[in-house]
Design a protein around this motif. Structure first.
Motif, PDB file in Angstrom:
ATOM      1  N   MET A  56       1.446  -1.895  -2.878  1.00  0.00           N
ATOM      2  CA  MET A  56       0.298  -2.595  -1.948  1.00  0.00           C
ATOM      3  C   MET A  56      -1.136  -2.037  -2.585  1.00  0.00           C
ATOM      4  O   MET A  56      -1.893  -3.030  -2.391  1.00  0.00           O
ATOM      5  CB  MET A  56       0.637  -2.254  -0.614  1.00  0.00           C
ATOM      6  N   ARG A  57      -1.358  -1.056  -3.127  1.00  0.00           N
ATOM      7  CA  ARG A  57      -2.468  -0.603  -3.572  1.00  0.00           C
ATOM      8  C   ARG A  57      -3.083  -1.704  -4.690  1.00  0.00           C
ATOM      9  O   ARG A  57      -4.060  -1.761  -4.829  1.00  0.00           O
ATOM     10  CB  ARG A  57      -2.638   0.888  -3.971  1.00  0.00           C
ATOM     11  N   ARG A 105     -11.278   0.676   4.423  1.00  0.00           N
ATOM     12  CA  ARG A 105     -11.478   1.579   5.178  1.00  0.00           C
ATOM     13  C   ARG A 105     -10.383   1.648   6.190  1.00  0.00           C
ATOM     14  O   ARG A 105     -10.028   2.944   6.471  1.00  0.00           O
ATOM     15  CB  ARG A 105     -12.698   0.992   6.309  1.00  0.00           C
ATOM     16  N   PHE A 106      -9.580   0.654   6.581  1.00  0.00           N
ATOM     17  CA  PHE A 106      -8.281   0.940   7.457  1.00  0.00           C
ATOM     18  C   PHE A 106      -6.987   0.757   6.881  1.00  0.00           C
ATOM     19  O   PHE A 106      -6.127   1.134   7.160  1.00  0.00           O
ATOM     20  CB  PHE A 106      -8.669  -0.088   8.479  1.00  0.00           C
ATOM     21  N   LEU A 107      -6.702  -0.002   5.799  1.00  0.00           N
ATOM     22  CA  LEU A 107      -5.526  -0.307   5.147  1.00  0.00           C
ATOM     23  C   LEU A 107      -5.143   0.787   4.025  1.00  0.00           C
ATOM     24  O   LEU A 107      -4.160   1.146   3.944  1.00  0.00           O
ATOM     25  CB  LEU A 107      -5.450  -1.699   4.684  1.00  0.00           C
ATOM     26  N   TYR A 108      -6.271   0.978   3.481  1.00  0.00           N
ATOM     27  CA  TYR A 108      -6.109   1.671   2.070  1.00  0.00           C
ATOM     28  C   TYR A 108      -5.352   3.180   2.653  1.00  0.00           C
ATOM     29  O   TYR A 108      -4.569   3.695   1.690  1.00  0.00           O
ATOM     30  CB  TYR A 108      -7.035   1.704   1.103  1.00  0.00           C
ATOM     31  N   PRO A 109      -5.899   3.747   3.433  1.00  0.00           N
ATOM     32  CA  PRO A 109      -5.573   5.357   3.947  1.00  0.00           C
ATOM     33  C   PRO A 109      -3.981   5.212   4.318  1.00  0.00           C
ATOM     34  O   PRO A 109      -3.251   6.090   4.048  1.00  0.00           O
ATOM     35  CB  PRO A 109      -6.568   5.909   4.781  1.00  0.00           C
ATOM     36  N   ARG A 110      -3.771   4.238   4.781  1.00  0.00           N
ATOM     37  CA  ARG A 110      -2.047   3.981   5.201  1.00  0.00           C
ATOM     38  C   ARG A 110      -1.396   3.936   4.372  1.00  0.00           C
ATOM     39  O   ARG A 110      -0.171   4.163   4.231  1.00  0.00           O
ATOM     40  CB  ARG A 110      -2.197   3.107   6.314  1.00  0.00           C
ATOM     41  N   LEU A 111      -1.480   3.366   3.090  1.00  0.00           N
ATOM     42  CA  LEU A 111      -0.954   3.083   1.976  1.00  0.00           C
ATOM     43  C   LEU A 111      -0.433   4.340   1.074  1.00  0.00           C
ATOM     44  O   LEU A 111       0.467   4.242   0.504  1.00  0.00           O
ATOM     45  CB  LEU A 111      -1.431   2.012   1.033  1.00  0.00           C
ATOM     46  N   SER A 112      -1.090   5.395   1.470  1.00  0.00           N
ATOM     47  CA  SER A 112      -1.157   6.871   0.728  1.00  0.00           C
ATOM     48  C   SER A 112       0.179   7.371   1.087  1.00  0.00           C
ATOM     49  O   SER A 112       0.905   7.328   2.133  1.00  0.00           O
ATOM     50  CB  SER A 112      -1.919   7.631   0.836  1.00  0.00           C
TER      51      SER A 112
END
Length: 56
Positions: free
Chosen positions: A1-2, A49-56
């Motif tokens: 997803m990243r 800001r909101f989506l990328y940290p949840r993909l980790s």
């Protein structure tokens, strides 16, 4: 997803100028291109800001 986030930036850099180039009036096309780039950058900022940290 990243990878999708990174590919969307490349796609926007190619597609947005093509959309602006289709306008009949050059000033309107430039204005449209700038507006689309600003809108995409706001979307991209919110995604990072909101989506990328949840993909980790």
């Amino acid at each position: 997803m990243r990878n999708v986030l990174l590919q969307s930036m490349l796609l926007a850099m190619l597609v947005i100028p093509f959309i602006g180039a289709r306008a009949r009036n050059p000033r309107r096309g430039l204005r449209l291109t700038i507006v689309l780039f600003v809108a995409f950058n706001v979307f991209y900022l919110l995604a990072l800001r909101f989506l990328y940290p949840r993909l980790s």
